[in-house]
Each structure stands twice: as structure tokens, then as C-alpha cells.
Design a protein around this motif. Sequence first.
Motif, PDB file in Angstrom:
ATOM      1  N   THR A  57       0.830  -1.201   0.000  1.00 52.74           N
ATOM      2  CA  THR A  57       0.000   0.000   0.000  1.00 52.74           C
ATOM      3  C   THR A  57       0.865   1.251   0.000  1.00 52.74           C
ATOM      4  O   THR A  57       0.561   2.240  -0.676  1.00 52.74           O
ATOM      5  CB  THR A  57      -0.936   0.016   1.223  1.00 52.74           C
ATOM      6  OG1 THR A  57      -1.680  -1.205   1.259  1.00 52.74           O
ATOM      7  CG2 THR A  57      -1.908   1.177   1.142  1.00 52.74           C
ATOM      8  N   LEU A 117     -11.455  -2.873   3.213  1.00 52.03           N
ATOM      9  CA  LEU A 117     -10.223  -2.078   3.149  1.00 52.03           C
ATOM     10  C   LEU A 117     -10.464  -0.625   2.733  1.00 52.03           C
ATOM     11  O   LEU A 117      -9.513   0.145   2.615  1.00 52.03           O
ATOM     12  CB  LEU A 117      -9.236  -2.723   2.175  1.00 52.03           C
ATOM     13  CG  LEU A 117      -8.698  -4.098   2.570  1.00 52.03           C
ATOM     14  CD1 LEU A 117      -7.725  -4.602   1.513  1.00 52.03           C
ATOM     15  CD2 LEU A 117      -8.023  -4.050   3.925  1.00 52.03           C
ATOM     16  N   TYR A 140     -11.844   1.984   4.305  1.00 53.24           N
ATOM     17  CA  TYR A 140     -11.457   2.981   5.301  1.00 53.24           C
ATOM     18  C   TYR A 140      -9.943   3.029   5.458  1.00 53.24           C
ATOM     19  O   TYR A 140      -9.347   4.105   5.580  1.00 53.24           O
ATOM     20  CB  TYR A 140     -12.127   2.662   6.642  1.00 53.24           C
ATOM     21  CG  TYR A 140     -11.768   3.635   7.725  1.00 53.24           C
ATOM     22  CD1 TYR A 140     -12.391   4.889   7.786  1.00 53.24           C
ATOM     23  CD2 TYR A 140     -10.795   3.340   8.661  1.00 53.24           C
ATOM     24  CE1 TYR A 140     -12.045   5.805   8.763  1.00 53.24           C
ATOM     25  CE2 TYR A 140     -10.439   4.250   9.644  1.00 53.24           C
ATOM     26  CZ  TYR A 140     -11.073   5.478   9.693  1.00 53.24           C
ATOM     27  OH  TYR A 140     -10.716   6.390  10.663  1.00 53.24           O
ATOM     28  N   GLN A 141      -9.305   1.845   5.481  1.00 55.38           N
ATOM     29  CA  GLN A 141      -7.856   1.806   5.634  1.00 55.38           C
ATOM     30  C   GLN A 141      -7.171   2.574   4.513  1.00 55.38           C
ATOM     31  O   GLN A 141      -6.248   3.360   4.745  1.00 55.38           O
ATOM     32  CB  GLN A 141      -7.374   0.359   5.648  1.00 55.38           C
ATOM     33  CG  GLN A 141      -5.861   0.231   5.798  1.00 55.38           C
ATOM     34  CD  GLN A 141      -5.401  -1.219   5.802  1.00 55.38           C
ATOM     35  OE1 GLN A 141      -6.199  -2.120   6.021  1.00 55.38           O
ATOM     36  NE2 GLN A 141      -4.124  -1.430   5.552  1.00 55.38           N
ATOM     37  N   TRP A 142      -7.622   2.376   3.284  1.00 57.95           N
ATOM     38  CA  TRP A 142      -7.042   3.091   2.152  1.00 57.95           C
ATOM     39  C   TRP A 142      -7.290   4.593   2.271  1.00 57.95           C
ATOM     40  O   TRP A 142      -6.392   5.400   2.013  1.00 57.95           O
ATOM     41  CB  TRP A 142      -7.634   2.558   0.844  1.00 57.95           C
ATOM     42  CG  TRP A 142      -6.777   1.523   0.199  1.00 57.95           C
ATOM     43  CD1 TRP A 142      -6.759   0.186   0.450  1.00 57.95           C
ATOM     44  CD2 TRP A 142      -5.787   1.743  -0.813  1.00 57.95           C
ATOM     45  NE1 TRP A 142      -5.838  -0.449  -0.334  1.00 57.95           N
ATOM     46  CE2 TRP A 142      -5.226   0.480  -1.124  1.00 57.95           C
ATOM     47  CE3 TRP A 142      -5.331   2.860  -1.491  1.00 57.95           C
ATOM     48  CZ2 TRP A 142      -4.224   0.332  -2.079  1.00 57.95           C
ATOM     49  CZ3 TRP A 142      -4.336   2.714  -2.438  1.00 57.95           C
ATOM     50  CH2 TRP A 142      -3.783   1.464  -2.723  1.00 57.95           C
ATOM     51  N   GLU A 190      -4.931   5.941   4.934  1.00 58.94           N
ATOM     52  CA  GLU A 190      -3.534   5.890   4.496  1.00 58.94           C
ATOM     53  C   GLU A 190      -3.234   6.994   3.484  1.00 58.94           C
ATOM     54  O   GLU A 190      -2.207   7.674   3.564  1.00 58.94           O
ATOM     55  CB  GLU A 190      -3.237   4.518   3.879  1.00 58.94           C
ATOM     56  CG  GLU A 190      -3.148   3.390   4.885  1.00 58.94           C
ATOM     57  CD  GLU A 190      -1.772   3.266   5.493  1.00 58.94           C
ATOM     58  OE1 GLU A 190      -0.837   2.860   4.788  1.00 58.94           O
ATOM     59  OE2 GLU A 190      -1.644   3.589   6.687  1.00 58.94           O
ATOM     60  N   GLU A 210      -7.557  -0.689  11.928  1.00 58.66           N
ATOM     61  CA  GLU A 210      -7.116  -0.704  10.534  1.00 58.66           C
ATOM     62  C   GLU A 210      -6.460   0.611  10.153  1.00 58.66           C
ATOM     63  O   GLU A 210      -6.883   1.682  10.561  1.00 58.66           O
ATOM     64  CB  GLU A 210      -8.309  -0.985   9.606  1.00 58.66           C
ATOM     65  CG  GLU A 210      -8.846  -2.392   9.730  1.00 58.66           C
ATOM     66  CD  GLU A 210      -9.985  -2.670   8.769  1.00 58.66           C
ATOM     67  OE1 GLU A 210     -10.391  -1.729   8.050  1.00 58.66           O
ATOM     68  OE2 GLU A 210     -10.467  -3.801   8.733  1.00 58.66           O
ATOM     69  N   GLY A 211      -5.422   0.512   9.360  1.00 61.81           N
ATOM     70  CA  GLY A 211      -4.761   1.705   8.834  1.00 61.81           C
ATOM     71  C   GLY A 211      -3.818   2.383   9.801  1.00 61.81           C
ATOM     72  O   GLY A 211      -3.287   3.436   9.498  1.00 61.81           O
ATOM     73  N   ARG A 212      -3.593   1.788  10.972  1.00 54.68           N
ATOM     74  CA  ARG A 212      -2.693   2.398  11.952  1.00 54.68           C
ATOM     75  C   ARG A 212      -1.526   1.459  12.243  1.00 54.68           C
ATOM     76  O   ARG A 212      -1.670   0.237  12.220  1.00 54.68           O
ATOM     77  CB  ARG A 212      -3.441   2.684  13.252  1.00 54.68           C
ATOM     78  CG  ARG A 212      -4.576   3.673  13.084  1.00 54.68           C
ATOM     79  CD  ARG A 212      -4.067   5.084  12.940  1.00 54.68           C
ATOM     80  NE  ARG A 212      -5.150   6.027  12.727  1.00 54.68           N
ATOM     81  CZ  ARG A 212      -5.132   7.294  13.138  1.00 54.68           C
ATOM     82  NH1 ARG A 212      -4.091   7.753  13.777  1.00 54.68           N
ATOM     83  NH2 ARG A 212      -6.141   8.092  12.898  1.00 54.68           N
ATOM     84  N   ASN A 213      -0.389   2.048  12.556  1.00 54.86           N
ATOM     85  CA  ASN A 213       0.799   1.261  12.860  1.00 54.86           C
ATOM     86  C   ASN A 213       1.339   1.684  14.218  1.00 54.86           C
ATOM     87  O   ASN A 213       1.485   2.873  14.490  1.00 54.86           O
ATOM     88  CB  ASN A 213       1.869   1.457  11.780  1.00 54.86           C
ATOM     89  CG  ASN A 213       1.348   1.074  10.408  1.00 54.86           C
ATOM     90  OD1 ASN A 213       0.652   0.079  10.261  1.00 54.86           O
ATOM     91  ND2 ASN A 213       1.688   1.861   9.403  1.00 54.86           N
ATOM     92  N   GLN A 225      -4.102  -9.021  10.117  1.00 54.92           N
ATOM     93  CA  GLN A 225      -4.299  -7.575  10.130  1.00 54.92           C
ATOM     94  C   GLN A 225      -4.043  -7.027  11.536  1.00 54.92           C
ATOM     95  O   GLN A 225      -3.416  -5.982  11.706  1.00 54.92           O
ATOM     96  CB  GLN A 225      -5.732  -7.254   9.680  1.00 54.92           C
ATOM     97  CG  GLN A 225      -6.103  -5.783   9.720  1.00 54.92           C
ATOM     98  CD  GLN A 225      -5.518  -5.006   8.569  1.00 54.92           C
ATOM     99  OE1 GLN A 225      -4.974  -5.584   7.643  1.00 54.92           O
ATOM    100  NE2 GLN A 225      -5.612  -3.702   8.621  1.00 54.92           N
ATOM    101  N   ARG A 259      -0.345  -4.615  12.987  1.00 54.99           N
ATOM    102  CA  ARG A 259      -0.205  -3.275  13.571  1.00 54.99           C
ATOM    103  C   ARG A 259       1.159  -3.129  14.250  1.00 54.99           C
ATOM    104  O   ARG A 259       1.678  -2.025  14.380  1.00 54.99           O
ATOM    105  CB  ARG A 259      -1.304  -3.016  14.605  1.00 54.99           C
ATOM    106  CG  ARG A 259      -2.736  -3.056  14.123  1.00 54.99           C
ATOM    107  CD  ARG A 259      -2.984  -2.204  12.900  1.00 54.99           C
ATOM    108  NE  ARG A 259      -2.934  -2.975  11.676  1.00 54.99           N
ATOM    109  CZ  ARG A 259      -2.519  -2.525  10.517  1.00 54.99           C
ATOM    110  NH1 ARG A 259      -2.094  -1.297  10.394  1.00 54.99           N
ATOM    111  NH2 ARG A 259      -2.524  -3.293   9.454  1.00 54.99           N
TER     112      ARG A 259
END
Length: 939
Positions: free
Chosen positions: A185, A212, A214-216, A219, A540-543, A564, A568
Motif C-alpha cells: 500500500t 479495506l 477505510y484503511q485506504w 492511508e 485498521e490503517g494504523r501502525n 491484520q 499493527r
Amino acid sequence: MSIATPAIGQRWLSDAETELGLGMIVEVNARTLTILFPKSEETRVYARQNAPLSRIRFNVGDTVKDTQHKSWLVTGVQERQFVLKYEVQDEDGQTTIFAETRLSPDIQLARPCERLLACQLDNNEWYELRVTALRAREKLAQSPVAGLVGPRVGLIPHQFYIAHEVGQRMAPRVLLADEVGLGKTIEAGLIIHQQLLTGRAQRILVLVPDSLQYQWLVEMRRRFNINFALFDLTRTAAIKEGDESQNPFLTEQCVLASIDLLIDHPDLKQAALEATWDLLVVDEAHHLAWDEEKPSEAYQLVEEIAQQTAGVLLLTATPEQLGVASHFARLKLLDPKRFSSLDHFLDEEESYQPIAQAARQLVRGQLDDDTRQALTNYLGNNLDLDSTEGRDKAIVELLDRHGTGRVLFRNTREAIKGFPSRECLPVPLTAPADWPMSGPVRQQLWPEIQADDDEWLQTDPRVPWLIQLLKKLKQQKVLLICRTAPVAMALELRLRLNEGIRTALFHEEMTLIERDRAAAYFAEPDYGAQILLCSEIGSEGRNFQFAHHLVIFDLPANPDVLEQRIGRLDRIGQTETIKIHVPYMVGTAQERLFVWHHDALNAISHISPTAQTVHQYHQQSLKDCLQSANQHHELFNALVAEAKQDRSNLEAELQQGRDYLLELNSCRMDKAIELITAVADQDDDLILGDFMERAWSAFGVEHEEQGDGSHIIRTGEHMAVDSFPSLDADGMTVCFDRNLALSREDIQFVTWEHPMSLGILDLMTRQSFGNANLALIRNKGIKAGTLLMEAWFRVELVAPKHLDLTATLPQLTVRVLLDGEGRDLSTRVNHEILNRQVVPLDKATARQVVKMQADMIASLYQQADKTAKAHIPDLKTQAQSQLTQKLGVEIERLKALQKINPSIRDEEIELLSQQLSQGLNYLQDIHIISDALRIIVAA
């Protein structure tokens, strides 16, 4: 200044109130004069002595507007009875003469010399800000990593290599197939960012699975500053409700939608097809199942859009998950001509195995006789295979000739290295008496989500275990992920109120700002939250690489969802072994699900590329075993054993099928290191931080520096513009440090490519801020009264942005420094030396200087303009030479490679040839535009 010869009909401009527009003298007396300002319908009476007015006189070559707002080119100027008459010509060549009384009162003096002669002077700070912006614009345009600097991502070599390799192409068509966790991504986002910033793409459609979206969206916004419009049924219906004839996909440039939305609604599918795109991006492309008889609906949808879209990016971590045939079909989406036959594709892939083996030996520097002979036959005998340089050259030639190496990129963890290990820590607990041992699987696995209140907290043994774990870990960060927001909220309340533990919540019912604050509180190393409790979608979408403990409060059934969650923490940048705590109730469906994930799929302690495939194959049998009571454990054990064998067989096939040559081609490390070094060098540019702080102050933006180097900025009460570029209405926190931005999701990472920086550069180019200045210099070596002129010019040409012609120009700014006698001092005295000696001059004195020296200033400016324009022939020659060298060499290289590598498309060579032809044509029309002017008076 005293106005010696005022006359009725003359046009003057108020130095103090330029917004009044162009005024006209309507009455002249011995001591006063009256001026009417038609634009604002104001009348002012001025004393003839020291009137703050500037006489407006246009020169040959200027463009003026009459009272009917028609534009005219000035071809001559006459003066009769102190009133100017202009000889003018319109765009059709018709000529006439009109007095200055017919000039439009709605005047906007923008050019530096016009503003300076009209005494519209800016202070030294504005002038220096403009010069900095001018030079930054030049540096940005000529950067070798243009488009790659702005995103908030870590400097990971393989990601930047792929992004640069693909993003600089016109209409790229590639498959990004890095293994899980290597950042496909991010690679796609870097490519999209570069394509948008360089103008190679303007309209982009991203198709993803529902889960995916929201994650996109997050990001793209947070990492790449790209605001995609999320299209769902509600949004498209609202657009059509406003105008039934409106194609909703034409209302936005960058659109994000689910594949299912277009499959389930034929009208939206047709609308998407009719809205032309420059780039199509499809995530989870392994779901595009295909066979020759009946391809899936998803495949057919992507195929239709791909056929009429120049650029296509397909993303998948498991390129052959649905079989070699589907893998071939995805390549067929990219190049139908090249990949027209499955049998031919299989034969060709087989033929590359010896070449891959030769590449392995070249990298190791150990060649057996058979391989040496094979390389000589394949590459010729002009390579010295005994030297490091010769072997490196042989590797490059092999990679250039590789079959799918130009359309397929695949990096593996084994090749990249440096990843943390995982440690699964099972936590077997005794089930409470009321735990459901039969009934629906959902109720057995997750009874807490069925509860109407939070009473389950009183009997669930996971709660006291969690409390003890947090007390044991003390200051260590813990991420907990569970299925739903109510469960996360109930746990958080219990931990915070009953146990006094510092907590943070993160779930879908919170606003983006609330989530940002929660993530920032969790990231704070000393006084932040010890535990962040997330719902499924909230994670989702966070690290959160800075945390090393993960609590899987309730195991999900799907291994992809489990990965998933673990992902993280298990990412590039993680520095320690990841401790994965998995509590479950002994003797329940929870225990069986844990055994399934841990033993059968090996999906907790390791990334399992085959887990989802094995899980789907045995899904129904697993459901039966989870639902049944413990007495059927023999069936479950047999299922686990069968699944382990299936996984082992699949992993062996994947390992055997690894394409070493492809992996080598997916990251040529020497080039990758050059790229991230260039990006790091731009990160270290200290000018940016100073420039932004000065810009905020100049434009009236309130800013406050924090202890960690970040800045809080917000709209000020007295802004120089109505809307400051990319400044959030509620304010925002920004920084110039990549590492700080990566550790704090709530901080925006400002680079020269950030929308705010680009917006300021654009403002300084389009408007007149700081382009006219008069200052004083105190230098014993310069005679008092000496006048200097420093003039800055922009090199510009009107050409499509995607041709990237500014990068071929040797310079985008021309500086001319003249003394009062017209001597060119440009090379003898640079701007920095001069600027250090310059001090402000009060406005009243500055206006007197301008009005006394107006003729000399006008004459010097004409000479400066002529000197700057003398650079054009050399600029044109050098730019054309560089463009020919750059594209000509690449065209010839691709033509030669095409004879031995069919992955080189005719369209690709044709696009480059067109780019060269068009570029040479546009470079014929280079212009020099006056950008800033400073008069310096020696004291």
C-alpha cells in the motif's frame, strides 16, 4: 512628495490605499488637488506638498485595459498638456489612440517594476521570503526524487526503489506482489503521489474490497496528503439526486470505491467506465479469479476498466494464490498482447529457471563451468565474469532481459531481512460456569458481544488476567484488539476507573480527531497511555511499531483478520520480538480456534502466506468442529493434521516456485540506497523550517513551537490572505522531522512537497507578495548615494506538466545585479553577501528615492531585463540536449531490449518518443518572467 505639475485627467495611485484603485485628478488648486477613485466611488483631497501618491505611466509593451475592460497592447506613448495619450493595438491588430482618462480604474499592479515605480513597496522580510520561495521552486523542480519526498513514510529501500522505478513511467502497468508486511500500500501510495505531483496522472480510480476502504482512505490522507473521495451507495445516490444526468465519477479526480459496489450496481459500473481515468489501482488482486471459460465478475469488471485506462496497478501479496492460471490472467490485464497464451507463459517461465540459477551464482561470486558457458551463450563473451564489475554488469543485463521483471515486482521477507520475530504466548483460562458450550459458533466464541450490559466483566477470567498483565508490564506499551467497540469501551472503563491504569480508546464510533488524540496519547513515551484498546475496524490503517505487546482479546475466525491485527506491530521499524498474548477458555470453541490458528495454520508465530487458502478449503469442516462439543475432538485433531499437511505442501510449492531473478529485480539495492539518501538529504534541508516559520509570520498565521520540535499553527486574526493553503480550520500540529511524524499520527509531516508548502510557493508565484523592495546598505567600500538594482527572473515555459520539462532546464532563476552605471555585478556579489549588509529604509524616505530616481530605475530595469533574456538561447540549447540525452538513450535501450524481452510494450516506446518530440517543440518557447526587484541605496 510635492506634485509639481498636476493636471486634470491624470491617473494616480494612492500609496497608502492601493485598494481604492486607479484615481483621476478632477480638481487642482494652489495647495490641494482632488482625486476621484471610480472603482470605490471615493473622493480624496490631498495637499500638493507631500501627497502619498504615485503617477501611473504605462510603457511600450505593457498591456492595459480601458473602461470597457478591453485589453490593449501599448505601442507608443505621447504627453500633451501633462496628460498621457497611449497608442494601442488589440489582439486583432486594430490600432487606436486614447487618453489615460479611458484607463480602467480596476488596476492591479503585479509586475515588480510597476509596483516599485508606483511606490508599492514590500518590507525586507517579504522580499527575502519571496527570493527563498523562488529558489526552492527551482530546487524542487530539479530534484532527482521529485514526488517521493512528501509522503509520511519510513525510508525503506525496496519501497522507494519500486516507487521510483514505476512512478517515473508514463502510464505504468505493473503488478505489486511483495509479501505481507512489506508495504504494498505504501508503494502504491508513493507511485500515486509521484504520478499526481509530476502530472503523469490526474484522474485516479482505486478499487478495493469493502473491508479495506477505510484503511485506504486513511492511508492516502495521512501518509500521502491525497484526499480520495470515498464512493459508496449513499454518496453516489446523493450526487445523482442533485442532477440525474450527472455522472458521479466525474465529480472527483481521485475516487476510492469497492469492487462489489460496481458489480452489484450496473448503472454505477457503466458510469465508472464512461468516466475516463489515467490510473487504475486494484488492491487484493488475487481475488480476481479467472479461467478461460468463465472469468469472475470482478475480473471482467477490472478488465473492462483496464482496457481503456493507460496506467494500471494491481496489488497482491499472493500472486499465485488462486493458481498459475489466475496469476497469468492478472498479468494479462496489464498487457493483453504480451500475455496472450497461458501455455506460452508457462513455457517461458520455465525457461527462466536456468537464468535465475545463474543469477544466484553471480551474486555469490561463484560460477561453475556450466553456468559460465550458459552466461556466455546468453550474454556474449564480452563480459569479464571473474571481476566484480563484470559480474555486476552481467546481473544487470540478466535483469533487463527477464520476462516479467518489468511488469511484476515481488520482494520477500527472506530477501529484505531485518524483520522482528513473533512469540505466541497462549493464556489458557478456566471457563466460567455460564460459558456457552453449545449453540451457534458466534455465541460460543464471543458471548460477551451478546450481552445487553457489562455484567460479563464480573465473571470473565480474561479481565483479571489482563489487569495482572498490565501491572506486571508496568510502563511497557500494550495494544489490545477486540471485535467490537462496546467490548473495548467496557474494558477501558473497568481498567481506568477501577484500576487507575492509563488507557486510550480507539474505535469506529470516534471522530478522526478523537482517534488521533488517542493514538498520540498512546504514543507518548513517558506519560502516555499504557494500553490502547481498539475495536476491529478501529485498528485498521494504523501502525504501532513502538509497542511490543499485543493482546488478542478474542480470536477472529478469519486468518487474514488475525494477520491484520498482528500487522499493527509486525512491521518494518519494529525493534523487538513481538509478544502476542492469546487468552482463551480451556475446553471451549475458543481453544479449538486457537489450536487451528496456531498449529494448523501457523498464523500467530509466523506470517503464513498459505493460511487463508488452507482456511477457506477447510472452512465448513472447521465450523462443524467449532460448533460441536468436545466429544468430537478426534475429528478436530484429524482436521488439524490434514490442514497442517496441506499447508506444508503449499509452502513447499511456493518456495520451489520462488523466482530469485524476479526478487533480485524488485530491489536493486545500489539504486535504492541512492534514492533514500537523496530523500534523506532533502529531509535535512534546514531552509524549509526557517522558510515556513517566516511564511507563517508574514501571512499572519499563529504558530507556537513545542518542546519536541513540532509546531501548533492556527488561523490568525489578521491574515494576509483569505485562506492559507491547507491550514485546517481548527488548527493543526506539524513538524519537519520524518521520525517524529512517523511516531505521532496526529502530526502532519511538512516537506517541500506538502500541500501547504506547495501552496505557499504557488501564492508567491501568482501574487505580488514581496516582489518590490527598496533597502539601504551601509558599506564603506560603496560610495554614499550609489544605487544598485537586484532583479530576479523566473525561467518558464508553457507545456503540459507530465512532460516534466523544468527538470531539463539547467536553471529556473536568473539573478541580475547592476550598479547605477549599468555595470553587471551579478557574478561578483552574490545574494547572501549582499543581503547580510542590507537594512530597512523607512517608507517615506523610500518613496522619495523612487520618485527622484524613477527614470534611472526604469532604465536599469530595461537593462536587467535585456541581460536576463540573453540567457534564453543557452538555456534552450542545454535543455534540449539534456532531454534528448535522457529520453533518447532510454528509447534506444528499450528498443534493443524489446528484441530479447517481450515485456517491453510498443506503447511504452511510443509514449517516450512522443514525449521527446513534444518536449523539444515546447522547449522552443522559453520565457523569462520578472519575479522580484530590489533597489539598494548606499548610505
